[in-house]
Each structure stands twice: as structure tokens, then as C-alpha cells.
Design an enzyme around this catalytic site. Structure first.
Site, PDB file in Angstrom:
ATOM      1  N   LYS A  14      14.260  46.497   0.771  1.00 30.18           N
ATOM      2  CA  LYS A  14      14.302  47.852   1.536  1.00 30.18           C
ATOM      3  C   LYS A  14      15.378  47.867   2.230  1.00 30.18           C
ATOM      4  CE  LYS A  14       9.078  47.306   1.238  1.00 30.18           C
ATOM      5  NZ  LYS A  14       8.052  48.052   1.636  1.00 30.18           N
ATOM      6  N   HIS A  99       9.470  54.212  -6.092  1.00 32.49           N
ATOM      7  CA  HIS A  99       8.845  53.582  -5.255  1.00 32.49           C
ATOM      8  C   HIS A  99       8.066  54.397  -4.402  1.00 32.49           C
ATOM      9  CE1 HIS A  99       7.915  51.037  -1.708  1.00 32.49           C
ATOM     10  NE2 HIS A  99       8.128  49.747  -2.380  1.00 32.49           N
ATOM     11  N   GLU A 101       7.674  54.690  -1.536  1.00 28.80           N
ATOM     12  CA  GLU A 101       8.586  55.217  -0.301  1.00 28.80           C
ATOM     13  C   GLU A 101       9.468  56.169  -0.192  1.00 28.80           C
ATOM     14  OE1 GLU A 101       9.583  51.211   1.243  1.00 28.80           O
ATOM     15  OE2 GLU A 101       7.475  50.755   1.716  1.00 28.80           O
ATOM     16  N   GLU A 169       1.860  49.238  -7.641  1.00 29.36           N
ATOM     17  CA  GLU A 169       1.787  48.961  -6.144  1.00 29.36           C
ATOM     18  C   GLU A 169       0.864  50.123  -5.515  1.00 29.36           C
ATOM     19  OE1 GLU A 169       5.545  46.934  -4.700  1.00 29.36           O
ATOM     20  OE2 GLU A 169       6.085  49.083  -5.063  1.00 29.36           O
ATOM     21  N   SER A 215       1.710  43.606  -0.454  1.00 26.69           N
ATOM     22  CA  SER A 215       1.268  42.359   0.435  1.00 26.69           C
ATOM     23  C   SER A 215       1.001  41.152  -0.490  1.00 26.69           C
ATOM     24  CB  SER A 215      -0.151  42.936   1.357  1.00 26.69           C
ATOM     25  OG  SER A 215       0.308  43.894   2.162  1.00 26.69           O
TER      26      SER A 215
HETATM   27  C1  PEP Z   1       7.176  46.910  -1.644  1.00 23.09           C
HETATM   28  O1  PEP Z   1       7.526  47.677  -0.858  1.00 23.09           O
HETATM   29  O2  PEP Z   1       7.265  47.028  -2.926  1.00 23.09           O
HETATM   30  C2  PEP Z   1       5.845  45.933  -1.235  1.00 23.09           C
HETATM   31  C3  PEP Z   1       5.254  45.421  -1.951  1.00 23.09           C
HETATM   32  O3  PEP Z   1       5.990  45.545   0.161  1.00 23.09           O
HETATM   33  P1  PEP Z   1       5.142  44.488   0.499  1.00 23.09           P
HETATM   34  O4  PEP Z   1       4.977  43.350  -0.189  1.00 23.09           O
HETATM   35  O5  PEP Z   1       5.747  44.194   2.133  1.00 23.09           O
HETATM   36  O6  PEP Z   1       3.771  45.094   0.817  1.00 23.09           O
END
Ligand code: PEP
Length: 253
Positions: A14, A99, A101, A169, A215
Site C-alpha cells: 500500500k 483493490h 481501497e 478480499e 487480515s
Molecule cells: C489488503 O490490503 O489487500 C489486505 C489484505 O490487507 P490486510 O492484510 O492488512 O488486511
């Protein structure tokens, strides 16, 4: 986890990562032993300013370098954007698109994401297409339908399955230390696999890697990676430190 396709553990840094942080990549490379390379692929996706440097550092280690986004066009008046061919030219082999975000922060839509994925594939990059439901959608019992709709709309019509990776995700699991139950992960991954087979045929559809992201940590990696149709992980926070990332990678061993 089935051994086909070969798992991929991809780290998404990120907006973290200065030149000094590339020392973590050096440590990862040193611990990516020939034995481990046989059982898993590893990738780090650093921010653009250090992408080329990371690609140079990773050369010879077996670690792939990916970018976190690309523009759908190859050049032109798009201030601040970076094209897929620039990413390829910098030495990366993949790019994350869609993604959550970016979907949220930049209001990216499925059609744009599909165009980005196609642009990536056209220059020879792997496109890691992210999909996943929000908490509201899951609580309403709509996780599967949302993910299937995103899959259909975010994967380009002319996609090359050999250059495609899907990352499931759940938005509510990213950076929260929350994860779906194993049964829920399995259900979504099985639905994605079934759709990939329908679109690309049984063989090609079975070879597309489906990563779980949200996570993933050293303490839960083993059980998540053992699930059917989970062909690796997209890892955010736990990919910043070599010790955590390599603990996740070695959970496969
Ligand atoms: C991600 O941003 O793709 C992600 C999985 O983040 P995290 O592992 O911190 O939850």
C-alpha cells in the site's frame, strides 16, 4: 489446498515503503530458499517510487515484484497516472487492480477495472483482480451474489486466464483483524472457481489462482491456506516485515 495451481503469497505494501524499507525485501529474498520456491511463488507490491529499485533488488531471488494499480491507457495526458507498460518496463511482472481501497478512495468502477486488467495482460503482466463484499452486503446475505457480479464485470471479456489472478478480499476483513469463517471463505472461493470454469473452461478455469486477502497473519495463515480453492493470499499489513511475511509463506511448508 490443491497443489495446482502453485500457490502465490503476494504482499501489498500500500502507501508504505521508502527506499530504506527495501531491506525487508532483501531479508525475504535471503529466506526464500530453493525448497520454498518449489512449493510457492512470492510477490511484493511496493509503491511506485521504489518499484524499479525493488525489481532490481529482487532479481535472482525468485521474488516477483508487482505494482498496486495501473492506468487503462498506455500514454497520454493523465497526470499522476502510471501505465501498465511503464510498470513492465520497471521490471515488475504483475499489477493489482480493483483493490477495495481504490474502488472506495478513487470511485473505481468494475468497467474501469476490467480495462486496467486488460491493459496489464496486453503488455504481459499478471493482473490480480480484487473483488469482495462489504459488511453490509455480507450481513444481508448478499456476499456470493456481490462477488459473482464483481467477478463478471471486473474480469475483461478477452482475459487471458494464464495472466489472471483473482483476490477475494472481503472489504470488512481488510486491516481489521477480522476474517470470515473458514466455511464462508470456502463457499466464496468455490463459487468463484465454478464461474471461472464456466468462463474459461474446466482446465483453464481450474488453473487461475484465487487468493484470499483480509487480515492474513502468521497465526491464521496455515488454516486459511489449507482450504480448498484457496491458492494463496494477498497480504497487507503482515507483508511489511520479512519475519511476518516469511512466516506466512512457510505456513505452506
Ligand atoms: C489488503 O490490503 O489487500 C489486505 C489484505 O490487507 P490486510 O492484510 O492488512 O488486511
Amino acid at each position: 489446498m490443491s497443489q495446482h495451481p502453485k500457490p502465490l503469497i503476494a504482499g501489498n505494501w500500500k502507501m508504505n515503503g521508502m527506499r530504506a524499507n527495501l531491506s525487508e525485501l532483501g531479508i525475504m529474498g535471503a529466506h526464500f530458499t530453493p525448497e520454498l520456491r518449489k512449493i510457492t511463488d512470492l510477490m511484493i507490491c511496493p509503491p511506485f517510487p521504489v518499484l524499479g529499485l525493488a525489481a532490481e533488488m529482487a532479481r535472482g531471488t525468485g521474488i516477483h515484484i508487482g505494482a498496486q494499480d495501473c492506468h487503462e491507457k498506455y500514454s497520454g495526458a493523465h497526470t499522476g497516472d502510471v501505465s501498465a507498460n511503464m510498470i513492465f518496463d520497471a521490471g515488475a511482472t504483475a499489477v493489482i487492480v480493483g483493490h477495495s481501497e481504490r474502488r472506495i478512495d478513487h470511485k473505481e468502477r468494475d468497467t474501469t477495472i476490467a480495462s486496467k486488467a486488460q491493459a496489464a495482460m496486453d503488455v504481459g503482466l499478471q493482473a490480480i483482480v480484487c473483488i469482495g463484499e462489504t459488511k453490509t452486503e455480507r450481513d444481508a446475505g448478499r456476499a456470493i451474489s456481490v462477488v459473482r457480479r464483481q467477478l463478471k464485470a471486473s474480469v475483461p471479456a478477452q482475459a487471458d486466464p494464464q495472466k489472471l489472478v483473482i483476490a477475494y478480499e472481503p472489504v470488512w476483513a481488510i486491516g481489521t483483524s477480522l476474517t470470515p469463517t473458514n466455511a464462508d471463505i470456502l463457499e466464496v472461493h468455490a463459487a468463484i472457481r465454478a464461474d471461472l470454469k464456466r468462463v474459461f473452461g474446466k482446465t483453464a478455469g481450474s488453473e487461475v489462482r484465487i487468493l484470499y486477502g483480509g487480515s492474513v497473519k502468521p497465526n491464521n495463515a496455515r488454516e486459511i491456506l489449507a482450504l480448498d480453492h484457496v491458492n494463496g493470499a494477498l497480504v497487507g499489513g503482515a507483508s511489511l516485515k520479512a519475519a511476518d511475511f516469511m512466516a506466512i509463506a512457510t505456513a505452506l511448508a
